[in-house]
Enzyme design. Structure first.
Site, short mmCIF file in Angstrom:
data_model
loop_
_atom_site.label_atom_id
_atom_site.label_comp_id
_atom_site.label_asym_id
_atom_site.label_seq_id
_atom_site.Cartn_x
_atom_site.Cartn_y
_atom_site.Cartn_z
N LYS A 1 24.47 15.50 41.28
CA LYS A 1 24.54 16.95 41.10
C LYS A 1 23.47 17.42 40.12
CE LYS A 1 29.42 17.21 42.31
NZ LYS A 1 30.83 17.11 41.87
N GLN B 1 34.50 17.54 36.94
CA GLN B 1 34.59 16.50 37.96
C GLN B 1 36.01 15.95 38.02
OE1 GLN B 1 32.10 15.82 40.05
NE2 GLN B 1 33.22 14.24 41.14
N ASP C 1 33.35 25.42 42.05
CA ASP C 1 34.08 24.51 42.93
C ASP C 1 35.05 25.29 43.83
OD1 ASP C 1 33.79 21.80 43.14
OD2 ASP C 1 34.93 21.33 41.34
N1 GUN Z 1 35.65 14.96 43.12
C1 GUN Z 1 35.44 14.68 44.42
N2 GUN Z 1 35.03 15.80 45.05
C2 GUN Z 1 35.00 16.79 44.14
C3 GUN Z 1 34.65 18.17 44.20
O1 GUN Z 1 34.30 18.72 45.23
N3 GUN Z 1 34.75 18.83 43.03
C4 GUN Z 1 35.15 18.25 41.88
N4 GUN Z 1 35.22 18.99 40.78
N5 GUN Z 1 35.47 16.98 41.78
C5 GUN Z 1 35.40 16.25 42.91
#
Ligand code: GUN
Length: 283
Positions: A53, A97, A120
């Site tokens: 990311k 995350q 998100d």
């Molecule tokens: N962990 C796995 N996929 C995601 C996601 O799309 N967002 C977040 N915050 N954590 C994740």
């Protein structure tokens, strides 16, 4: 023989659009859109996701920053960081995350994020906007799946769409997005009976369960569109989706590969959400 939906190529296209918008934002507002990612603990998969990311943000003209906190971080300390990020005007997107270490409650933490910065799309306020069909920040993976359908000219209107899985991150939101596009939506899950039959009657299949080869190839209807959200590591170390790809590809009209399908789209949509948030916040 199905045509592959190349998530890597489409994600590149989306990231190029984001870069153009991010550059225009910087030219007008003298700062880049800002995305802050919070990682608690040292889960290896999460570390890789977060690094990806960070890199993708930089390449797309977004000011990315990762806050790496120790696994034993208290809820109070994590909330204090989120409130600090909420209050910083140069930060447009905040992503925590998931999953968090066991002593922290995902929902309590997500609830603390300013909904306007919730890139998100997981805050209940944004979930609510999706339910009532209004504009708002939407979860990245489902948005990426919808973009893939659009890309191959698949209009869900009047189609029978089956979503396998009812998670907050993918299953529920994509079911709502397909419904918004006028599909006839069925949500299947671990208690669903006659799963094979539900798949056989579906024009669009979105598999988001996390079980390797749960969907057998011969269940797929001729000409169906198959979106495989699953990423499962199998015994020989390779990655595979929730759908038996080899069997399904002879029947489907379009299918996403794993890897290289939905995965790359998630980050691209996160960057897109970040620019959306930046533009919406200065209006
Ligand atoms: N962990 C796995 N996929 C995601 C996601 O799309 N967002 C977040 N915050 N954590 C994740």
């Amino acid at each position: 023989m199905a045509e592959l939906i190349d998530g890597k190529a489409l994600a590149k296209e989306v990231r190029a659009e984001v870069k153009t918008r991010a550059d225009a934002f910087r030219a007008t507002h003298n700062r880049s859109p800002g995305l802050h990612v919070v990682l608690v603990g040292d889960d290896p998969a999460s570390q890789i996701y977060v690094r990806n990311k960070e890199r993708a943000a930089a390449k797309a003209g977004i000011e990315g920053r990762v806050h790496r906190l120790p696994a034993e971080t208290s809820e109070a300390d994590l909330l204090a960081l989120i409130f600090e990020l909420n209050g910083d005007d140069d930060i447009d997107g905040i992503l925590v995350q998931l999953p968090l270490p066991d002593h922290l409650h995902d929902q309590t933490i997500v609830d603390a994020i300013d909904p306007a910065k919730d890139v998100d799309g997981l805050h209940p306020f944004n979930s609510g906007l999706l339910v009532v069909g209004r504009k708002g920040l939407r979860p990245c993976t489902p948005s990426g799946c919808m973009r893939m359908l659009e890309h191959v000219g698949c209009d869900p209107k009047g189609q029978r769409a089956l979503v396998l899985g009812r998670s907050t991150l993918v299953g529920k939101p994509i079911a709502l997005m397909l419904l918004e596009k006028h599909a006839t939506v069925t949500i299947a899950h671990s208690r669903t009976e006659d799963l094979a039959e539900r798949v056989r009657e579906s024009d669009i299949v979105v598999a988001a369960v996390g079980r390797a080869n749960l969907v057998q190839g011969d269940w797929i209807r001729d000409g169906a569109v198959v979106i495989d959200v699953g990423i499962n590591r199998v015994d020989d170390g390779t990655l595979t989706g929730d759908v038996d790809f080899e069997g399904a590809k002879d029947r489907a009209a379009y299918i996403t590969p794993v890897p290289g399908g939905v995965g790359p789209m998630t980050i691209a949509m996160l960057l897109s959400n970040t620019v959306d948030a930046a533009e919406a916040r200065i209006m």
